[in-house]
Write a protein that holds these residues in place. Structure first.
Motif, mmCIF file in Angstrom:
data_model
loop_
_atom_site.group_PDB
_atom_site.id
_atom_site.type_symbol
_atom_site.label_atom_id
_atom_site.label_comp_id
_atom_site.label_asym_id
_atom_site.label_seq_id
_atom_site.Cartn_x
_atom_site.Cartn_y
_atom_site.Cartn_z
ATOM 1 N N GLU A 122 27.015 27.609 31.042
ATOM 2 C CA GLU A 122 26.304 27.176 32.243
ATOM 3 C C GLU A 122 25.976 28.341 33.179
ATOM 4 O O GLU A 122 25.319 28.159 34.206
ATOM 5 C CB GLU A 122 27.100 26.110 33.002
ATOM 6 C CG GLU A 122 28.364 26.610 33.673
ATOM 7 C CD GLU A 122 29.606 26.441 32.816
ATOM 8 O OE1 GLU A 122 30.699 26.225 33.388
ATOM 9 O OE2 GLU A 122 29.477 26.540 31.582
ATOM 10 N N TRP A 171 25.667 19.958 33.908
ATOM 11 C CA TRP A 171 25.196 19.879 35.283
ATOM 12 C C TRP A 171 25.548 18.569 35.974
ATOM 13 O O TRP A 171 25.940 18.554 37.143
ATOM 14 C CB TRP A 171 23.689 20.101 35.329
ATOM 15 C CG TRP A 171 23.105 19.972 36.706
ATOM 16 C CD1 TRP A 171 22.225 19.040 37.139
ATOM 17 C CD2 TRP A 171 23.379 20.795 37.839
ATOM 18 N NE1 TRP A 171 21.906 19.228 38.460
ATOM 19 C CE2 TRP A 171 22.611 20.306 38.917
ATOM 20 C CE3 TRP A 171 24.180 21.908 38.054
ATOM 21 C CZ2 TRP A 171 22.629 20.878 40.182
ATOM 22 C CZ3 TRP A 171 24.202 22.488 39.323
ATOM 23 C CH2 TRP A 171 23.439 21.973 40.356
ATOM 24 N N LEU A 212 22.252 28.298 42.095
ATOM 25 C CA LEU A 212 21.511 27.685 41.000
ATOM 26 C C LEU A 212 20.275 28.527 40.682
ATOM 27 O O LEU A 212 19.509 28.896 41.561
ATOM 28 C CB LEU A 212 21.092 26.261 41.371
ATOM 29 C CG LEU A 212 20.525 25.426 40.224
ATOM 30 C CD1 LEU A 212 21.597 25.135 39.179
ATOM 31 C CD2 LEU A 212 19.961 24.100 40.759
ATOM 32 N N HIS A 263 26.464 18.621 44.649
ATOM 33 C CA HIS A 263 25.262 19.029 43.918
ATOM 34 C C HIS A 263 24.409 17.829 43.539
ATOM 35 O O HIS A 263 23.208 17.974 43.289
ATOM 36 C CB HIS A 263 25.648 19.823 42.662
ATOM 37 C CG HIS A 263 26.412 19.054 41.639
ATOM 38 N ND1 HIS A 263 27.669 18.540 41.879
ATOM 39 C CD2 HIS A 263 26.102 18.686 40.361
ATOM 40 C CE1 HIS A 263 28.098 17.910 40.795
ATOM 41 N NE2 HIS A 263 27.169 17.978 39.865
ATOM 42 N N ALA A 281 21.484 24.554 35.177
ATOM 43 C CA ALA A 281 21.651 23.131 34.855
ATOM 44 C C ALA A 281 21.561 22.936 33.341
ATOM 45 O O ALA A 281 20.471 22.823 32.788
ATOM 46 C CB ALA A 281 20.591 22.313 35.574
ATOM 47 N N GLY A 288 29.807 19.857 38.062
ATOM 48 C CA GLY A 288 28.634 20.629 37.673
ATOM 49 C C GLY A 288 28.207 21.673 38.687
ATOM 50 O O GLY A 288 27.644 22.706 38.324
#
Length: 248
Positions: free
Chosen positions: A121, A150, A186, A163, A192, A155
Motif C-alpha cells: 500500500e 484502502w 495519499l 479516511h 489506495a 486503510g
C-alpha cells in the motif's frame, strides 16, 4: 502453525487475533513488543509451508528488521532490503541494504522465500513491485505479501478510520488533534490498494500460483471473507497472499 519457537497461537483463532490487536494498541509506546510479536506470528505463517532452517529469505521493506531478526533466529539466511534509511532505526540488522523494492540488487531466483509485510500500500506501482519479488524468488519458492487495503478500517493508517470521509479531511483532523503533520499522504507514500483488483492481477500472472488468499488477522473464516466481493474490501482488514513461483 510454526515451530515451537513461535507464538504458540492457533492461526486463525480468537486468542491470536486478540493478542495481536492488543499489541497494535501499544505500537507507539512499545514498538519492540508489538513488532516482535508480529514477526513471530509472520514467521509461523511462513513455516506453515516449510521450515526456515537453512533457507534464504529476502525481507523487502522490513523497516527496523524485526522480521529479518526472527527469520535468522529460526535458522534462515535472511537479508533486509529497505528503501528508507530512516526506517532502519538506530540498530538495523547486520548487512541491511538500503534498496528500492522496484529494483532489488539481487540476481534472479536467489530467494527460497521473498517476504513483504505491509509494503504494497506504500508503493505507487504494485504490479512492478510484485514482479520484482517474483523475479528474485527461485522456481518453487514462496512469496509472502501482506497489505492493508484502502477500505479496511486501518486503510488510512494513522488517520484512520476518518479516511472514509476523504483523505484530506482525515489528514486535517489528524493535524488538529495531534498538532503535527501525519506521516502518510495519499498519492505520495500511501496508495489506495484494493483486494478485488489485486487478486485479479495476481491470478492473471503466469509466473506464480496463488496458494492462499486470506485475511491476515481475522479470527475465523479468514479465507472465506476474502472471497466475498464488496464485503472483503471492508472486512478483510489486511490481505495475506501466499504465492508460489512457477517453473520457467
Amino acid at each position: 502453525m510454526g515451530t515451537g519457537s513461535g507464538t504458540g497461537f492457533k492461526d486463525p483463532s480468537v486468542r491470536r487475533s486478540l493478542a495481536l490487536f492488543r499489541a497494535f494498541l501499544h505500537e507507539q509506546d512499545d514498538p519492540v513488543a508489538c513488532y516482535s510479536l508480529l514477526a513471530r506470528d509472520a514467521a509461523d505463517q511462513v513455516e506453515a509451508y516449510g521450515a526456515l532452517q537453512g533457507r534464504t529469505v529476502v525481507d523487502v521493506g522490513g523497516g527496523g528488521g524485526y522480521f529479518t531478526a526472527e527469520f535468522r533466529r529460526r535458522g534462515a539466511q535472511a537479508y533486509l532490503f529497505e528503501p528508507d534509511a530512516a526506517e532502519l532505526g538506530e540498530k538495523p540488522p547486520q548487512g541491511a541494504v538500503v534498496a528500492d523494492g522496484y529494483l532489488l540488487p539481487l540476481a534472479d531466483g536467489v530467494a527460497d522465500v521473498c517476504f513483504s509485510s505491509n509494503v504494497l500500500e506504500h508503493v505507487a506501482d504494485p504490479q512492478t513491485f510484485l514482479s520484482e519479488l517474483v523475479r528474485v524468488t527461485r522456481p518453487g519458492g514462496l512469496i509472502y505479501v501482506s497489505f492493508t487495503n484502502w477500505y479496511s478500517p486501518w486503510g488510512g493508517h494513522e488517520w484512520a478510520p476518518w479516511h472514509y470521509l476523504g483523505a484530506e479531511r482525515a489528514r486535517a483532523r489528524y493535524r488538529r488533534r495531534t498538532g503535527k503533520a501525519p506521516k502518510h499522504t495519499l498519492g505520495e507514500n500511501l496508495f489506495a490498494v484494493h483486494i478485488g483488483s489485486t487478486l485479479r492481477q495476481v491470478r492473471a500472472r503466469d509466473d506464480v500460483t496463488v496458494v492462499s488468499a486470506r485475511s491476515r488477522y481475522w479470527p475465523f473464516l479468514a479465507s472465506a471473507v476474502a472471497k466475498a466481493p464488496g464485503l472483503r474490501e471492508f472486512a478483510t482488514w489486511n490481505l495475506l497472499l501466499i504465492l508460489r513461483r512457477c517453473p520457467p
